[in-house]
Design an enzyme around this catalytic site. Structure first.
Site, mmCIF file in Angstrom:
data_model
loop_
_atom_site.group_PDB
_atom_site.id
_atom_site.type_symbol
_atom_site.label_atom_id
_atom_site.label_comp_id
_atom_site.label_asym_id
_atom_site.label_seq_id
_atom_site.Cartn_x
_atom_site.Cartn_y
_atom_site.Cartn_z
ATOM 1 N N GLY A 49 0.863 -1.189 0.000
ATOM 2 C CA GLY A 49 0.000 0.000 0.000
ATOM 3 C C GLY A 49 0.892 1.229 0.000
ATOM 4 O O GLY A 49 1.976 1.209 0.582
ATOM 5 N N ASP A 63 -0.041 -0.927 -4.726
ATOM 6 C CA ASP A 63 -1.357 -0.285 -4.748
ATOM 7 C C ASP A 63 -1.178 1.221 -4.599
ATOM 8 O O ASP A 63 -0.586 1.684 -3.622
ATOM 9 C CB ASP A 63 -2.213 -0.815 -3.594
ATOM 10 C CG ASP A 63 -3.602 -0.196 -3.628
ATOM 11 O OD1 ASP A 63 -4.411 -0.640 -4.455
ATOM 12 O OD2 ASP A 63 -3.860 0.758 -2.861
ATOM 13 N N TYR A 107 -3.155 9.948 -3.868
ATOM 14 C CA TYR A 107 -2.110 9.752 -2.842
ATOM 15 C C TYR A 107 -0.948 10.732 -3.070
ATOM 16 O O TYR A 107 -0.054 10.858 -2.249
ATOM 17 C CB TYR A 107 -1.585 8.309 -2.837
ATOM 18 C CG TYR A 107 -2.624 7.240 -2.512
ATOM 19 C CD1 TYR A 107 -3.917 7.572 -2.102
ATOM 20 C CD2 TYR A 107 -2.307 5.885 -2.614
ATOM 21 C CE1 TYR A 107 -4.861 6.598 -1.816
ATOM 22 C CE2 TYR A 107 -3.254 4.898 -2.325
ATOM 23 C CZ TYR A 107 -4.524 5.257 -1.934
ATOM 24 O OH TYR A 107 -5.450 4.282 -1.643
ATOM 25 N N GLU A 124 -12.528 4.258 -7.364
ATOM 26 C CA GLU A 124 -12.105 4.307 -5.960
ATOM 27 C C GLU A 124 -13.276 4.295 -4.979
ATOM 28 O O GLU A 124 -13.198 3.697 -3.908
ATOM 29 C CB GLU A 124 -11.220 5.540 -5.742
ATOM 30 C CG GLU A 124 -10.494 5.560 -4.422
ATOM 31 C CD GLU A 124 -9.248 6.447 -4.435
ATOM 32 O OE1 GLU A 124 -8.822 6.904 -5.521
ATOM 33 O OE2 GLU A 124 -8.702 6.693 -3.368
ATOM 34 N N SER A 184 3.713 0.132 4.291
ATOM 35 C CA SER A 184 4.823 0.486 5.166
ATOM 36 C C SER A 184 5.864 1.200 4.341
ATOM 37 O O SER A 184 6.108 0.837 3.191
ATOM 38 C CB SER A 184 5.440 -0.743 5.833
ATOM 39 O OG SER A 184 6.496 -0.292 6.680
ATOM 40 N N ILE A 201 8.591 -3.404 5.901
ATOM 41 C CA ILE A 201 8.269 -3.823 4.521
ATOM 42 C C ILE A 201 8.678 -5.287 4.361
ATOM 43 O O ILE A 201 7.915 -6.116 3.863
ATOM 44 C CB ILE A 201 9.012 -2.939 3.482
ATOM 45 C CG1 ILE A 201 8.461 -1.512 3.498
ATOM 46 C CG2 ILE A 201 8.908 -3.538 2.068
ATOM 47 C CD1 ILE A 201 9.259 -0.514 2.657
HETATM 48 P P1 NAP Z 1 -2.463 -0.570 6.997
HETATM 49 O O1 NAP Z 1 -1.685 -1.117 5.867
HETATM 50 O O2 NAP Z 1 -3.414 -1.423 7.718
HETATM 51 O O3 NAP Z 1 -1.485 0.010 8.114
HETATM 52 C C1 NAP Z 1 -0.472 0.915 7.825
HETATM 53 C C2 NAP Z 1 0.168 1.348 9.137
HETATM 54 O O4 NAP Z 1 0.744 0.224 9.797
HETATM 55 C C3 NAP Z 1 1.269 2.350 8.920
HETATM 56 O O5 NAP Z 1 1.202 3.289 9.977
HETATM 57 C C4 NAP Z 1 2.538 1.509 9.007
HETATM 58 O O6 NAP Z 1 3.624 2.279 9.465
HETATM 59 C C5 NAP Z 1 2.142 0.444 10.006
HETATM 60 N N1 NAP Z 1 2.813 -0.854 9.800
HETATM 61 C C6 NAP Z 1 3.170 -1.418 8.626
HETATM 62 N N2 NAP Z 1 3.709 -2.637 8.815
HETATM 63 C C7 NAP Z 1 3.697 -2.858 10.146
HETATM 64 C C8 NAP Z 1 4.118 -3.936 10.956
HETATM 65 N N3 NAP Z 1 4.672 -5.016 10.432
HETATM 66 N N4 NAP Z 1 3.926 -3.821 12.296
HETATM 67 C C9 NAP Z 1 3.368 -2.723 12.842
HETATM 68 N N5 NAP Z 1 2.948 -1.665 12.120
HETATM 69 C C10 NAP Z 1 3.107 -1.730 10.780
HETATM 70 O O7 NAP Z 1 -3.262 0.752 6.594
HETATM 71 P P2 NAP Z 1 -3.659 1.593 5.331
HETATM 72 O O8 NAP Z 1 -2.486 2.372 4.840
HETATM 73 O O9 NAP Z 1 -4.886 2.302 5.737
HETATM 74 O O10 NAP Z 1 -4.055 0.537 4.204
HETATM 75 C C11 NAP Z 1 -3.122 -0.028 3.307
HETATM 76 C C12 NAP Z 1 -3.289 0.487 1.897
HETATM 77 O O11 NAP Z 1 -4.612 0.254 1.425
HETATM 78 C C13 NAP Z 1 -3.131 1.999 1.725
HETATM 79 O O12 NAP Z 1 -1.778 2.404 1.811
HETATM 80 C C14 NAP Z 1 -3.767 2.193 0.381
HETATM 81 O O13 NAP Z 1 -2.861 1.771 -0.642
HETATM 82 C C15 NAP Z 1 -4.973 1.257 0.479
HETATM 83 N N6 NAP Z 1 -6.220 1.924 0.937
HETATM 84 C C16 NAP Z 1 -7.250 2.045 0.041
HETATM 85 C C17 NAP Z 1 -8.453 2.643 0.420
HETATM 86 C C18 NAP Z 1 -9.585 2.752 -0.553
HETATM 87 O O14 NAP Z 1 -10.538 3.501 -0.285
HETATM 88 N N7 NAP Z 1 -9.561 2.034 -1.646
HETATM 89 C C19 NAP Z 1 -8.608 3.129 1.735
HETATM 90 C C20 NAP Z 1 -7.552 2.969 2.621
HETATM 91 C C21 NAP Z 1 -6.371 2.364 2.215
HETATM 92 P P3 NAP Z 1 5.082 2.327 8.744
HETATM 93 O O15 NAP Z 1 4.896 2.860 7.367
HETATM 94 O O16 NAP Z 1 5.850 3.243 9.626
HETATM 95 O O17 NAP Z 1 5.611 0.916 8.767
#
Ligand code: NAP
Length: 311
Positions: free
Chosen positions: A22, A51, A56, A118, A272, A278
């Site tokens: 992501g 993704d 973004y 989206e 991440s 990552i």
């Molecule tokens: P997520 O992937 O659930 O969580 C990301 C958070 O977790 C970041 O703060 C990251 O920090 C941390 N993290 C990553 N790996 C970790 C680990 N192994 N242990 C502990 N913490 C960890 O949240 P998200 O960004 O909301 O969702 C992922 C992706 O989905 C987005 O980036 C985007 O591409 C997509 N998305 C799409 C929509 C939509 O409407 N279609 C909505 C939301 C999200 P660090 O970077 O510091 O590691």
């Protein structure tokens, strides 16, 4: 094991890697270049699915990372699976192709592997991505999702997107597309929030029946950024069950949450930008959860969204 060997088929004959990176990070709080570095590290670690989205504001960094890795000889374009997204202000059918072409120009790529709508509702077209009236209310726009979908189909026919899908669609909205007279391609995927606290059992079953892959966003429970996340739901990564199961396999709660999803056939796209995390998030192909553990994790479902999308 690499993510490459862990793909699932899409209904149009293509396939999607079960694990992707992501790339959403608040542009105000994230140093320039972080996304570029993260994508390069991810590709080196074995990720092939990225993704992203125009909104973004870092698609240029994603594109640069992919192109640099191709130039290095590390990967070929066809190894990469990039998903881009059509934003709310671009739903009128005549805007769909130019919007995708703009994304391709930013990426400096010839095609995206997956292009998705989206969100199922439209905002007023124009320069403002979040158009608001004088009272601070969003200005919506009447469009016909089926007409938007036909324009998406034309992008696939033109070779600008290998596959087309949707995001944040409920069953009713999916049915509207699938029952459209003259449908040429059905959505191959639906990207929605999905993780142990929001397991989406009904939508998952519906999508399984119709060969629509669920791509689970926020698979680790989001960044808990209070500006857009419902933080009254507890942090997923602190969950005692996920941590206890992790201990047994010498894995982290994050790895257990991701493994749980892919084991149910849900594609995960954890974000991440931290090199160690990552790589950690990629190490989910060398263990498996028992049926009992899968049930235990399924029982954690709270049916509460972190991403409420109040718009
Ligand atoms: P997520 O992937 O659930 O969580 C990301 C958070 O977790 C970041 O703060 C990251 O920090 C941390 N993290 C990553 N790996 C970790 C680990 N192994 N242990 C502990 N913490 C960890 O949240 P998200 O960004 O909301 O969702 C992922 C992706 O989905 C987005 O980036 C985007 O591409 C997509 N998305 C799409 C929509 C939509 O409407 N279609 C909505 C939301 C999200 P660090 O970077 O510091 O590691």
């Amino acid at each position: 094991l690499t993510a490459e060997s862990h793909r699932i088929p899409l209904s149009d004959g293509n396939s999607i890697p079960l694990l992707g990176l992501g790339t959403y990070a608040d542009p105000q709080k994230t140093p320039k270049g972080s996304c570029l570095e993260a994508v390069k590290i991810a590709i080196d670690a074995g990720y092939r699915h990225i993704d992203g989205a125009f909104v973004y504001f870092n698609e240029h960094e994603v594109g640069q990372a992919i192109r640099e890795k191709i130039a290095e000889g590390k990967i070929k374009r066809e190894d990469i699976f990039y998903c881009g997204k059509l934003w709310n202000t671009c739903h009128p059918p005549e805007l769909v192709r130019p919007t995708l072409e703009k994304t391709l120009k930013i990426l400096q790529l010839d095609y995206v592997d997956l292009y998705i709508i989206e969100l199922p509702m439209a905002f007023k077209p124009g320069e403002a991505l979040y158009p608001k009236d004088e009272n601070g209310k969003f200005i919506y726009h009447e469009t016909d999702l089926c007409a938007t979908w036909e324009a998406m189909e034309a992008c696939k026919d033109a070779g600008l997107a290998k596959s087309i899908g949707v995001s944040n669609f409920n069953r009713r909205q999916l049915e509207m597309i699938m029952n459209k007279p003259g449908l040429k391609y059905k959505p191959v995927s639906n990207q929605v929030e999905c993780h142990p606290y929001f397991t989406q059992p009904k939508l998952l079953e519906f999508c399984r029946q119709h060969d629509i892959v669920i791509v689970g966003y926020s698979p680790l429970g989001t960044s808990r950024d209070e500006s857009w996340v419902n933080v009254s739901s507890p942090p997923l990564m602190k969950d005692p069950v996920l941590n206890a199961i992790g201990k047994k396999y010498n894995k982290t709660a994050a790895q257990v949450a991701l493994r749980f999803s892919i084991q149910r056939g849900v594609v995960v796209i954890p974000k991440s930008f931290n090199p160690q995390r990552i790589r950690e998030n990629f190490q989910i192909f060398d263990f498996s959860l028992t049926e009992k553990e899968m049930k235990e994790i399924e029982a954690l479902n709270k049916n509460v969204r972190y991403v409420e999308l109040l718009m």
